[in-house]
Design an enzyme around this catalytic site. Structure first.
Site, PDB file in Angstrom:
ATOM      1  N   CYS A 105       1.696  57.104  46.833  1.00 42.08           N
ATOM      2  CA  CYS A 105       1.105  57.678  45.627  1.00 42.08           C
ATOM      3  C   CYS A 105       1.468  56.778  44.434  1.00 42.08           C
ATOM      4  CB  CYS A 105       1.599  59.124  45.460  1.00 42.08           C
ATOM      5  SG  CYS A 105       0.996  60.020  44.019  1.00 42.08           S
TER       6      CYS A 105
ATOM      7  N   ASP B 137      -9.783  60.582  49.383  1.00 46.67           N
ATOM      8  CA  ASP B 137      -8.899  60.621  48.216  1.00 46.67           C
ATOM      9  C   ASP B 137      -9.759  60.771  46.965  1.00 46.67           C
ATOM     10  OD1 ASP B 137      -7.135  60.037  46.088  1.00 46.67           O
ATOM     11  OD2 ASP B 137      -5.925  58.754  47.394  1.00 46.67           O
TER      12      ASP B 137
ATOM     13  N   HIS C 218      -5.681  61.984  49.857  1.00 50.79           N
ATOM     14  CA  HIS C 218      -4.499  61.499  49.162  1.00 50.79           C
ATOM     15  C   HIS C 218      -3.268  62.229  49.716  1.00 50.79           C
ATOM     16  CE1 HIS C 218      -2.600  59.410  45.778  1.00 50.79           C
ATOM     17  NE2 HIS C 218      -1.813  60.472  45.685  1.00 50.79           N
TER      18      HIS C 218
END
Length: 232
Positions: A106, A161, A193
């Site tokens: 991330c 994502d 994600h």
């Protein structure tokens, strides 16, 4: 200010070092477990705590309000200081930068990419690191910074994502054809994600996570181990 570090060493001689960069929720149990996995694979793992200037919290995965507030206070200068502290800790353990890899998840994936433009490490890997076309933390966009890559870099992305469009990933792939170090981008059509985090059932994708982990170990094995094993 000294950066707090989570450090997990392998049982035997290290084949290299790995700096593990957190997600938006702090150095969670999952990030600590990632360090353990690298140690089990023979790497000396170090995770710097990027939120230490704000009390070093570990957030719940549904506490996005707090996560966004903490992310908003991060600066590239402070992040680089913390990463450098982790690299220095590995050097103190007789593992030099060229025998060190960095991996991030991330926001940590963004950090890993920009560290790869700043330092001569053995290898870097980013799991769903944002900031491809929009600058974050005071770093330039990845598209603008790509030409400065100094460390072999692997990028792992999920097509589902919502924050990292596949079109941007492909633009980055095109930009990377002109760099002088090895690069690779892998896309997972069914992954969202956070797909690597098995503590988040809503987004965890076992197939993508397993493949991404295997590719990361292979990438590090190719670009870190060949430079010579550390002694820690």
């Amino acid at each position: 200010m000294t950066t707090p570090l989570t450090v997990i060493a392998p049982e035997g001689p290290a084949r290299g070092g790995v700096v593990v960069i957190q997600e938006a929720f702090g150095v969670t149990d999952h990030i600590v477990d990632v360090c353990r996995r690298f140690a089990s694979a023979g790497y000396h793992a170090v995770a710097p705590h990027l939120f230490h200037r704000n009390g070093d919290p570990v957030l719940a995965y549904d506490d996005m309000k707090s996560a966004m507030s903490l992310i908003g206070e991060l600066t590239a200068e402070h992040i680089d200081e913390d990463v450098d502290g982790a690299v220095a800790a590995l050097s103190a353990a007789s593992i030099e930068p060229r025998n060190t890899a960095i991996v991030g998840f991330c926001m940590g994936g963004t950090v890993a990419f920009h560290t790869a433009t700043r330092l001569d490490l053995g290898a870097a890997a980013s799991f769903y690191g944002g900031g491809i076309a929009k600058a974050r933390f005071g770093y330039p966009t990845q598209l603008d910074a790509a030409g400065r890559l100094r460390t072999p870099w692997l990028g792992l992305f999920g097509d589902r994502d919502k924050g990292i469009p596949a079109e941007e990933v492909e633009e980055l792939r095109t930009t990377l054809t002109h760099v002088s170090v090895a690069t690779e981008i892998v896309r997972y059509p069914e992954a969202e994600h956070g797909f690597h985090c098995d503590d988040r059932p809503a987004v965890y994708n076992e197939a993508a996570a397993r493949d991404g982990w295997a590719r990361t170990l292979q990438w590090f094995g190719t670009h870190v181990d060949r430079t010579g094993a550390g002694t820690a």
